[in-house]
Write a protein that holds these residues in place. Structure first.
Motif, PDB file in Angstrom:
ATOM      1  N   VAL A 107       0.841  -1.193   0.000  1.00  0.00           N
ATOM      2  CA  VAL A 107       0.000   0.000   0.000  1.00  0.00           C
ATOM      3  C   VAL A 107       0.875   1.242   0.000  1.00  0.00           C
ATOM      4  CG1 VAL A 107      -1.926  -1.124   1.216  1.00  0.00           C
ATOM      5  CG2 VAL A 107      -0.156   0.060   2.529  1.00  0.00           C
ATOM      6  N   HIS A 108       0.250   2.357  -0.282  1.00  0.00           N
ATOM      7  CA  HIS A 108       0.894   3.663  -0.124  1.00  0.00           C
ATOM      8  C   HIS A 108       0.142   4.416   0.960  1.00  0.00           C
ATOM      9  CE1 HIS A 108       3.743   3.604  -3.456  1.00  0.00           C
ATOM     10  NE2 HIS A 108       2.871   2.787  -4.021  1.00  0.00           N
ATOM     11  N   VAL A 109       0.874   5.269   1.678  1.00  0.00           N
ATOM     12  CA  VAL A 109       0.331   5.977   2.829  1.00  0.00           C
ATOM     13  C   VAL A 109       0.864   7.404   2.816  1.00  0.00           C
ATOM     14  CG1 VAL A 109       0.266   6.025   5.356  1.00  0.00           C
ATOM     15  CG2 VAL A 109       0.353   3.846   4.173  1.00  0.00           C
ATOM     16  N   ASP A 110       0.019   8.348   3.169  1.00  0.00           N
ATOM     17  CA  ASP A 110       0.490   9.712   3.401  1.00  0.00           C
ATOM     18  C   ASP A 110       1.058   9.753   4.809  1.00  0.00           C
ATOM     19  OD1 ASP A 110      -0.452  10.448   0.913  1.00  0.00           O
ATOM     20  OD2 ASP A 110      -2.319  11.293   1.681  1.00  0.00           O
ATOM     21  N   GLU A 111       2.210  10.387   4.957  1.00  0.00           N
ATOM     22  CA  GLU A 111       2.881  10.411   6.253  1.00  0.00           C
ATOM     23  C   GLU A 111       3.336  11.820   6.571  1.00  0.00           C
ATOM     24  OE1 GLU A 111       5.510   7.126   7.141  1.00  0.00           O
ATOM     25  OE2 GLU A 111       6.972   8.538   7.907  1.00  0.00           O
ATOM     26  N   GLN A 112       3.161  12.188   7.829  1.00  0.00           N
ATOM     27  CA  GLN A 112       3.611  13.491   8.293  1.00  0.00           C
ATOM     28  C   GLN A 112       4.316  13.301   9.627  1.00  0.00           C
ATOM     29  OE1 GLN A 112       0.471  16.327   8.796  1.00  0.00           O
ATOM     30  NE2 GLN A 112       1.794  17.886   9.637  1.00  0.00           N
ATOM     31  N   GLU A 113       5.512  13.841   9.727  1.00  0.00           N
ATOM     32  CA  GLU A 113       6.254  13.754  10.986  1.00  0.00           C
ATOM     33  C   GLU A 113       5.759  14.859  11.921  1.00  0.00           C
ATOM     34  OE1 GLU A 113       8.396  11.846  13.555  1.00  0.00           O
ATOM     35  OE2 GLU A 113       8.427  11.181  11.462  1.00  0.00           O
ATOM     36  N   THR A 114       5.472  14.503  13.160  1.00  0.00           N
ATOM     37  CA  THR A 114       5.024  15.461  14.164  1.00  0.00           C
ATOM     38  C   THR A 114       5.943  15.371  15.376  1.00  0.00           C
ATOM     39  OG1 THR A 114       3.559  13.956  15.370  1.00  0.00           O
ATOM     40  CG2 THR A 114       2.629  15.045  13.416  1.00  0.00           C
ATOM     41  N   ASP A 115       5.738  16.239  16.341  1.00  0.00           N
ATOM     42  CA  ASP A 115       6.524  16.189  17.575  1.00  0.00           C
ATOM     43  C   ASP A 115       6.291  14.887  18.335  1.00  0.00           C
ATOM     44  OD1 ASP A 115       7.579  18.671  17.040  1.00  0.00           O
ATOM     45  OD2 ASP A 115       6.175  19.747  18.351  1.00  0.00           O
ATOM     46  N   ASP A 116       5.105  14.280  18.157  1.00  0.00           N
ATOM     47  CA  ASP A 116       4.778  13.033  18.843  1.00  0.00           C
ATOM     48  C   ASP A 116       5.257  11.796  18.096  1.00  0.00           C
ATOM     49  OD1 ASP A 116       3.529  14.384  20.934  1.00  0.00           O
ATOM     50  OD2 ASP A 116       1.608  14.418  19.881  1.00  0.00           O
ATOM     51  N   GLY A 117       5.556  11.947  16.814  1.00  0.00           N
ATOM     52  CA  GLY A 117       5.971  10.810  15.991  1.00  0.00           C
ATOM     53  C   GLY A 117       5.278  10.856  14.641  1.00  0.00           C
ATOM     54  N   PRO A 118       5.469   9.829  13.823  1.00  0.00           N
ATOM     55  CA  PRO A 118       4.892   9.819  12.470  1.00  0.00           C
ATOM     56  C   PRO A 118       3.388   9.559  12.488  1.00  0.00           C
ATOM     57  CG  PRO A 118       6.000   7.757  12.905  1.00  0.00           C
ATOM     58  CD  PRO A 118       6.262   8.635  14.092  1.00  0.00           C
ATOM     59  N   GLU A 119       2.659  10.423  11.781  1.00  0.00           N
ATOM     60  CA  GLU A 119       1.221  10.212  11.607  1.00  0.00           C
ATOM     61  C   GLU A 119       0.999   9.700  10.196  1.00  0.00           C
ATOM     62  OE1 GLU A 119      -1.108  13.634  12.600  1.00  0.00           O
ATOM     63  OE2 GLU A 119      -0.415  13.623  14.678  1.00  0.00           O
ATOM     64  N   ARG A 120       0.316   8.565  10.097  1.00  0.00           N
ATOM     65  CA  ARG A 120       0.073   7.945   8.796  1.00  0.00           C
ATOM     66  C   ARG A 120      -1.415   7.937   8.509  1.00  0.00           C
ATOM     67  NH1 ARG A 120       4.461   4.745  11.293  1.00  0.00           N
ATOM     68  NH2 ARG A 120       6.319   5.385  10.163  1.00  0.00           N
ATOM     69  N   ARG A 121      -1.754   8.374   7.269  1.00  0.00           N
ATOM     70  CA  ARG A 121      -3.155   8.513   6.864  1.00  0.00           C
ATOM     71  C   ARG A 121      -3.330   8.070   5.413  1.00  0.00           C
ATOM     72  NH1 ARG A 121      -2.475  12.989  10.227  1.00  0.00           N
ATOM     73  NH2 ARG A 121      -4.190  13.332  11.656  1.00  0.00           N
ATOM     74  N   ARG A 122      -4.579   7.885   5.055  1.00  0.00           N
ATOM     75  CA  ARG A 122      -5.010   7.662   3.673  1.00  0.00           C
ATOM     76  C   ARG A 122      -4.283   6.485   3.016  1.00  0.00           C
ATOM     77  NH1 ARG A 122      -5.541   9.575  -1.617  1.00  0.00           N
ATOM     78  NH2 ARG A 122      -3.469  10.474  -1.772  1.00  0.00           N
ATOM     79  N   VAL A 123      -4.508   5.313   3.538  1.00  0.00           N
ATOM     80  CA  VAL A 123      -3.946   4.098   2.950  1.00  0.00           C
ATOM     81  C   VAL A 123      -4.668   3.802   1.644  1.00  0.00           C
ATOM     82  CG1 VAL A 123      -3.729   1.600   3.253  1.00  0.00           C
ATOM     83  CG2 VAL A 123      -3.308   3.126   5.166  1.00  0.00           C
ATOM     84  N   ARG A 124      -3.881   3.465   0.614  1.00  0.00           N
ATOM     85  CA  ARG A 124      -4.468   3.104  -0.682  1.00  0.00           C
ATOM     86  C   ARG A 124      -3.621   2.004  -1.303  1.00  0.00           C
ATOM     87  NH1 ARG A 124      -2.036   7.615   0.103  1.00  0.00           N
ATOM     88  NH2 ARG A 124      -0.417   8.351  -1.291  1.00  0.00           N
ATOM     89  N   PRO A 125      -4.228   1.151  -2.118  1.00  0.00           N
ATOM     90  CA  PRO A 125      -3.485   0.049  -2.734  1.00  0.00           C
ATOM     91  C   PRO A 125      -2.350   0.558  -3.616  1.00  0.00           C
ATOM     92  CG  PRO A 125      -5.846  -0.195  -3.108  1.00  0.00           C
ATOM     93  CD  PRO A 125      -5.641   1.162  -2.502  1.00  0.00           C
ATOM     94  N   CYS A 126      -1.286  -0.199  -3.670  1.00  0.00           N
ATOM     95  CA  CYS A 126      -0.185   0.107  -4.577  1.00  0.00           C
ATOM     96  C   CYS A 126      -0.560  -0.443  -5.947  1.00  0.00           C
ATOM     97  CB  CYS A 126       1.101  -0.545  -4.093  1.00  0.00           C
ATOM     98  SG  CYS A 126       2.463  -0.308  -5.230  1.00  0.00           S
ATOM     99  N   ASN A 127      -0.563   0.432  -6.926  1.00  0.00           N
ATOM    100  CA  ASN A 127      -0.942   0.040  -8.287  1.00  0.00           C
ATOM    101  C   ASN A 127       0.132   0.407  -9.295  1.00  0.00           C
ATOM    102  OD1 ASN A 127      -3.516  -1.030  -7.646  1.00  0.00           O
ATOM    103  ND2 ASN A 127      -4.275   1.036  -7.407  1.00  0.00           N
ATOM    104  N   ARG A 128       1.361  -0.066  -9.050  1.00  0.00           N
ATOM    105  CA  ARG A 128       2.480   0.156  -9.982  1.00  0.00           C
ATOM    106  C   ARG A 128       2.715   1.635 -10.263  1.00  0.00           C
ATOM    107  NH1 ARG A 128       0.070  -4.601 -12.649  1.00  0.00           N
ATOM    108  NH2 ARG A 128       1.621  -6.247 -12.537  1.00  0.00           N
ATOM    109  N   CYS A 129       2.762   2.433  -9.243  1.00  0.00           N
ATOM    110  CA  CYS A 129       2.883   3.870  -9.443  1.00  0.00           C
ATOM    111  C   CYS A 129       4.319   4.355  -9.556  1.00  0.00           C
ATOM    112  CB  CYS A 129       2.147   4.623  -8.349  1.00  0.00           C
ATOM    113  SG  CYS A 129       2.480   3.988  -6.730  1.00  0.00           S
ATOM    114  N   THR A 130       5.294   3.558  -9.132  1.00  0.00           N
ATOM    115  CA  THR A 130       6.697   3.946  -9.258  1.00  0.00           C
ATOM    116  C   THR A 130       7.499   2.733  -9.731  1.00  0.00           C
ATOM    117  OG1 THR A 130       7.298   3.359  -6.998  1.00  0.00           O
ATOM    118  CG2 THR A 130       6.477   5.605  -7.347  1.00  0.00           C
ATOM    119  N   PRO A 131       8.637   2.952 -10.368  1.00  0.00           N
ATOM    120  CA  PRO A 131       9.447   1.810 -10.839  1.00  0.00           C
ATOM    121  C   PRO A 131       9.858   0.858  -9.715  1.00  0.00           C
ATOM    122  CG  PRO A 131      10.224   3.839 -11.838  1.00  0.00           C
ATOM    123  CD  PRO A 131       9.195   4.233 -10.812  1.00  0.00           C
ATOM    124  N   GLU A 132      10.172   1.393  -8.539  1.00  0.00           N
ATOM    125  CA  GLU A 132      10.588   0.490  -7.463  1.00  0.00           C
ATOM    126  C   GLU A 132       9.454  -0.408  -6.993  1.00  0.00           C
ATOM    127  OE1 GLU A 132       9.947   4.543  -5.553  1.00  0.00           O
ATOM    128  OE2 GLU A 132      11.527   3.937  -6.886  1.00  0.00           O
TER     129      GLU A 132
END
Length: 150
Positions: A107-132
């Motif tokens: 999956v792919h996830v939006d991530e934002q670093e905060t003072d408390d730690g990483p916040e992860r949101r909006r999980v979506r399936p990986c659909n060959r979006c990058t070469p790696e």
């Protein structure tokens, strides 16, 4: 069991540290302790952040004789909550999702670093979006432009 390093996961629910450590201990069939100076056994730090995966789990001295994704999947089943763990690409927003039924998928996830730690949101399936994504052992799902092989 030899120690290998660090596992860093996020759980899609607010889960008490004792429940996380209990699920991990059950999956590994060995004791798991909170961070205690001088302990040489498996150590697990659990803390809360915001986002869709508010429980962050850091496992120190993770055993090298088992696959991380196997244990994360077993923990997800025991907690009845999805668990995110890093995948094998260099893409910092691509993860493996261990679902509560034990299924593993990229999956792919939006991530934002905060003072408390990483916040992860909006999980979506990986659909060959990058070469790696195509080079990963966690194969992306098919898209209309690139259907799965028959």
């Amino acid at each position: 069991m030899a120690a290998d390093g660090l596992w860093n996961w996020s759980v899609a629910a607010r889960v008490e540290p004792d429940l996380v450590r209990g699920a991990l201990a059950g999956a590994l069939e060995q004791p798991v302790h909170e961070l205690v100076p001088g302990e040489s056994a498996l150590l697990c730090d659990v803390y809360q952040v915001g986002g869709d995966f508010p429980t962050v789990v850091d496992v120190f001295l993770a055993p090298s004789g088992v696959a991380e994704e196997t244990i994360a999947s077993a923990v997800a089943v025991r907690l009845r909550a999805a668990v995110l763990l890093p995948d094998d690409t260099l893409n910092p927003f691509r993860y493996v999702l261990a679902e509560p039924d034990g299924t593993l998928r990229p999956v792919h996830v939006d991530e934002q670093e905060t003072d408390d730690g990483p916040e992860r949101r909006r999980v979506r399936p990986c659909n060959r979006c990058t070469p790696e994504c195509d080079r990963s052992r966690w194969k992306p799902g098919p898209t209309p432009e690139r259907p799965a092989a028959a």
